[in-house]
Design an enzyme around this catalytic site. Structure first.
Site, PDB file in Angstrom:
ATOM      1  N   ASP A   1       0.850  -1.196   0.000  1.00  0.00           N
ATOM      2  CA  ASP A   1       0.000   0.000   0.000  1.00  0.00           C
ATOM      3  C   ASP A   1       0.883   1.243   0.000  1.00  0.00           C
ATOM      4  O   ASP A   1       2.044   1.196   0.436  1.00  0.00           O
ATOM      5  CB  ASP A   1      -0.952   0.015   1.211  1.00  0.00           C
ATOM      6  CG  ASP A   1      -0.234  -0.027   2.559  1.00  0.00           C
ATOM      7  OD1 ASP A   1       0.719  -0.817   2.706  1.00  0.00           O
ATOM      8  OD2 ASP A   1      -0.624   0.748   3.460  1.00  0.00           O
TER       9      ASP A   1
ATOM     10  N   GLU B   1       0.056  -1.280   5.742  1.00  0.00           N
ATOM     11  CA  GLU B   1       1.076  -0.867   6.726  1.00  0.00           C
ATOM     12  C   GLU B   1       0.898   0.597   7.080  1.00  0.00           C
ATOM     13  O   GLU B   1       1.076   0.996   8.232  1.00  0.00           O
ATOM     14  CB  GLU B   1       2.491  -1.103   6.167  1.00  0.00           C
ATOM     15  CG  GLU B   1       3.606  -0.860   7.184  1.00  0.00           C
ATOM     16  CD  GLU B   1       4.039   0.598   7.315  1.00  0.00           C
ATOM     17  OE1 GLU B   1       4.622   0.953   8.352  1.00  0.00           O
ATOM     18  OE2 GLU B   1       3.776   1.397   6.409  1.00  0.00           O
TER      19      GLU B   1
HETATM   20 ZN   LIG Z   1       6.694   1.933   4.296  1.00  0.00          ZN
END
Ligand SMILES: [Zn+2]
Length: 426
Positions: A100, A163
């Protein structure tokens, strides 16, 4: 352990030979706009990584984050894990990258999702944070295969989601479900962009909390007949400024957090709201409610309990000394600090890799923020975890983000040499 130098040379030249493939793969990853929030195009990106892992001889599995509220039909959370078996399953090195990226934001001079390659750099959102890192992990393993080196142990590579928003449907999900665990892996390397000669051995702790002050509504022309929740928040903020901030600034961790100013305990006031919305029509009222959200970063030497007690004590003192000050304290999020153990063979393998590839000593650092290390350490139970990867830390989340191709190639070589050493290849 000394590695056969012929094998090392073959692996290093296999990385060089794969450099344009690695750049192309990084560009292809950038062209999938995996923007988080809300979590766009995750499935496409997981499949691209999975297909490449499959082509490189990995056994590939996909894991949708079933049970997580953010895993929805519009924005499915799909993770991918590949396993390359050596002669034995252990020792096992797991390389994890989040795919992401944060939103592009303003200020770009080129298309953030075109994967443009120019002047020895790959440009785009996620170029350094951390699609180049995913390419480096994959091609480190592939270079070993192309060099014809048989590993004693195994390599796993995962591409995970979210994340940037905490990793709960990504690395935390895989760890909770036993797919990343101490029963499977000995070492975890997360190729986040910390600079190609720096090994990241952990991060500070995070304590997000909300303070609400309560007042009593009254007519704004006679404020003395009400109790202002905003003024009471002001009392608390003043105590934070006067008493707490100097104390936090005086504490220094032994963990090598970068930049230097982040080696201290810190507090940020993330948001505040009180009384009537300032954009709306106003009626004359004393504010009966004020809320503020705080972001406290604490040191491993402080610990969470002490960090929270200190806030509680400050609020109690403010209330004791201020007539009618009423408040609530609510915890929003706690992330405990992590630190790779001193003397970890993972750190020394990477140090030797940096020295061999770059001809200079590596520096150990710790991150001012947090990353998926926390889930690897605390949920998966694997203490031997670090971040090491290509790209310059300061460029992460910036407009015109880029990763240097030389960094990408060098980090891939360092990872490959470390894998060879850690899997005890003779
Ligand atoms: Zn990162």
């Amino acid at each position: 352990m000394a590695l056969a130098s012929a094998a090392v040379d073959r692996v290093l030249s296999a990385v060089d030979d794969a450099s344009s493939e690695m750049v192309d793969f990084t560009s292809a990853l950038i062209r999938i706009p995996t923007v988080n929030p809300p979590g766009e195009a995750y499935e496409d990106c997981a499949r691209l990584i999975g297909d490449r892992l499959d082509a490189c001889g990995f056994e590939v599995e996909y894991f949708a984050a079933e049970g997580r509220p953010e895993h929805t039909p519009e924005h499915p959370r799909l993770n991918v894990v590949g396993l390359h078996r050596g002669r034995a399953l252990r020792p096992a090195v797991h390389l994890n990258g989040h795919f992401d990226v944060v939103p592009a934001g303003a200020g770009w001079t080129l298309d953030p999702f075109a994967g443009i390659v120019r002047n020895g750099r790959v440009y785009g959102r996620g170029a350094c944070d951390m699609k180049a890192g995913i390419a480096a992990a994959l091609y480190a393993a592939e270079a070993i295969r192309r060099a014809g080196v048989d590993l004693n142990g195994s390599i796993e590579i995962s591409g995970t989601v979210d994340e940037e928003s905490g990793g709960f449907a990504g690395m935390a999900w895989l760890a909770h479900h036993g797919r990343v665990s101490a029963a499977r892996s000995d070492y975890v390397i997360i190729p986040e962009p910390l600079n190609v000669d720096r090994i990241c051995v952990g991060h500070r702790g995070v304590y997000w909390f909300e303070v609400t002050t309560h007042g009593r509504i009254g007519h704004g022309s006679m404020p003395f007949l009400g109790v202002s929740a905003i003024e009471h928040m002001g009392v608390i903020l003043e105590r934070i400024r006067r008493d707490l901030m100097p104390a936090l600034g005086s504490r220094t961790t032994a963990v090598p957090v970068v930049p230097d100013a982040a080696r201290h305990a810190t507090l940020n006031i993330n948001g505040i709201m009180g009384g009537q919305l300032v954009d709306g029509l106003q009626s004359p009222c004393v504010a009966d409610l004020c809320r503020a959200v705080f972001d406290r970063r604490f040191l491993i030497e402080e610990g969470f309990d002490a960090a929270k007690s200190e806030i509680q004590a400050l609020l109690q003192r403010a209330a004791a000394e201020t007539p009618s000050l009423r408040y609530d304290l609510r915890d929003l999020m706690v992330v405990h600090p992590v630190r790779t153990p001193e003397g970890s063979p993972l750190v020394s393998a990477l140090e030797r890799g940096v020295q061999a590839v770059l001809g200079r000593a590596a520096t150990q650092v710790a991150s001012p923020g947090t990353y998926d290390h926390k889930h690897v350490d605390r949920i998966a139970g694997i203490p031997n975890c670090v971040a090491y990867g290509p790209g310059v830390l300061d460029l992460a989340h910036q407009p015109d983000e880029w990763c240097g191709i030389d960094d990408l190639v060098n980090a891939t070589k360092v990872l490959a040499l470390s894998i060879l050493e850690l899997t005890e290849t003779a």
